[in-house]
Design a protein around this motif. Structure first.
Motif: not given
Length: 408
Positions: A240-243, A307-314, A358-361
């Protein structure tokens, strides 16, 4: 049910089954309701705790009937705390289930085999062994895209030669399947790159219970914050890329009306608690922990947006459509997303919210800041999402589609 009344006999092959919480349960139970005879070759339940569930074990409840499904539990070593024994967990199920096929299932006649394919893809081998003797068609529902799903988490373990072997084995598995059901339309191109004919690939999406229909079921004892609340419900883990979520919150901390609510648990829950404390966000961010599923519709109903998130790089996470997206859409609430192309495709098609890579906060923060006060527009987005859910992701719709695939 008599043979004349039965629509056919189905063998479900999967490591994960009731009382574990996976979609394989609903496939089996719903097919029984629709007139099929269903046997399930599964394992001794131990996910996610890593130990056998109470009441189950090597000599306990290896055979049972659950909601009309004949359940046969192959021997499997528990995955261990934190997945320490995961490789042995996988291998023990594959070998034990293959042995069960040879000494028991091969004497039984099935019309179709369905494989609920999470990781690893090799759990399809018991189905192939039965097919070798009986020529029964195998339908594999791909939820984890292999080989990318494996390489994403094990890149340090493999050189180029080993990757070629894993890719070759996975390609052979796809070729031996009679039908490949994909949970994300983006999977089609990835599997096609392996030389698999697109004629055998069919889109069969995930589904969700109707959260809006059940919001009056149970009311949790919790103090819910006032303001415009954005809810993230479900697992709070590495994927979920909580960072990035934390950076998103910090970008918007000057918006006093905005409140963030997290309902769920996971490997990043402790990190989230520390993030709230270290940044003095106790009056803005609320990590409420895990609640029973029966109470989740209440939280969905209270939220103003999801809110829904997933990490990038995969690549797997880039293409996958997480099941919580369908759940969010069913609630009739607008969605803010930092997610891969698979999820963005659905949000775009449904016009049910806003999605960034993903990751573009930073981009998502700007979108939220600009739009969260436009309540009429957000309400219409939520309505469109629910309508799209009812037409494409409601359980009845998906189960009818599965029956059509099986009877084709």
């Amino acid at each position: 049910m008599t043979k004349e009344e039965s629509k056919g006999k189905v063998l479900l092959v999967t490591q994960y089954f009731f009382p574990e919480n996976f979609k394989s349960n609903e496939i089996a139970f719903e097919l029984v309701k629709k007139g099929y005879e269903v046997d399930a070759l599964v394992s001794i339940p131990n996910y996610p705790e890593g130990r056998y569930y109470p009441g189950y074990g090597v000599f306990r409840r290896r055979k049972e009937v659950v909601n009309g499904v004949n359940v046969f539990r192959a021997f499997q070593l528990p995955r261990g705390r934190g997945g320490r024994l995961l490789v042995f967990n996988y291998i023990s199920y594959i070998f034990s289930a293959c042995a069960d096929v040879l000494f028991y299932f091969v004497w039984r006649k099935y019309d179709r085999i369905i494989v609920h394919q999470t990781s690893p893809v090799f759990q399809v081998y018991p189905a192939f062994l039965y097919k070798f003797f009986r020529r029964t068609p195998v339908y594999m529902w791909v939820l984890d895209l292999w080989p990318p799903s494996f390489f994403d988490y094990h890149t340090s373990l493999f050189d180029r030669f080993t990757k070629k072997i894993i890719t070759s084995l996975t390609t052979r598995i796809y070729r031996k399947c009679d039908k490949i059901l994909i949970s994300s339309q983006r999977f089609e191109d990835a599997i096609g790159e392996l030389g698999i004919s697109k004629d055998k690939i069919e889109y069969f999406p995930n589904w969700s219970e109707d959260m809006l229909a059940g919001f009056r079921s149970q009311i949790p004892k919790v103090k819910y914050p006032q303001g415009f609340t954005i809810l993230m419900a479900g697992n709070l883990g590495v994927a979920q890329d909580m960072e990035a979520v934390g950076e998103l919150i910090l970008k918007l901390q000057d918006e006093e009306e905005l409140k963030w609510v997290f309902v769920g648990n996971g490997s990043k829950k402790e990190w989230l608690d520390d993030f709230i404390k270290n940044n003095h966000l106790e009056d803005k961010v609320f990590a409420l922990g895990r609640y029973p599923y029966e109470q989740m519709p209440w939280f969905y109903n209270k939220a103003d947006a999801m809110l829904i998130t997933l990490r990038t790089g995969s690549r797997n996470l880039e293409y996958v459509v997480p099941a919580r997206l369908q759940s969010y859409m069913s609630s009739g609430k607008p969605i803010f997303a930092m997610i891969g192309a698979g999820g963005r495709d659905v949000i775009r098609d449904a016009a049910c919210g806003f999605a960034v890579p993903a990751g573009d906060y930073e981009k998502l923060a700007a979108i939220i800041r600009e739009n969260y006060t436009n309540k009429d527009a957000l309400k219409q987005a939520g309505v469109r999402g629910r309508n799209y859910f009812m037409e494409n992701f409601a359980k009845d719709i998906c189960m009818e589609h599965l029956c059509e695939i099986l009877e084709d």
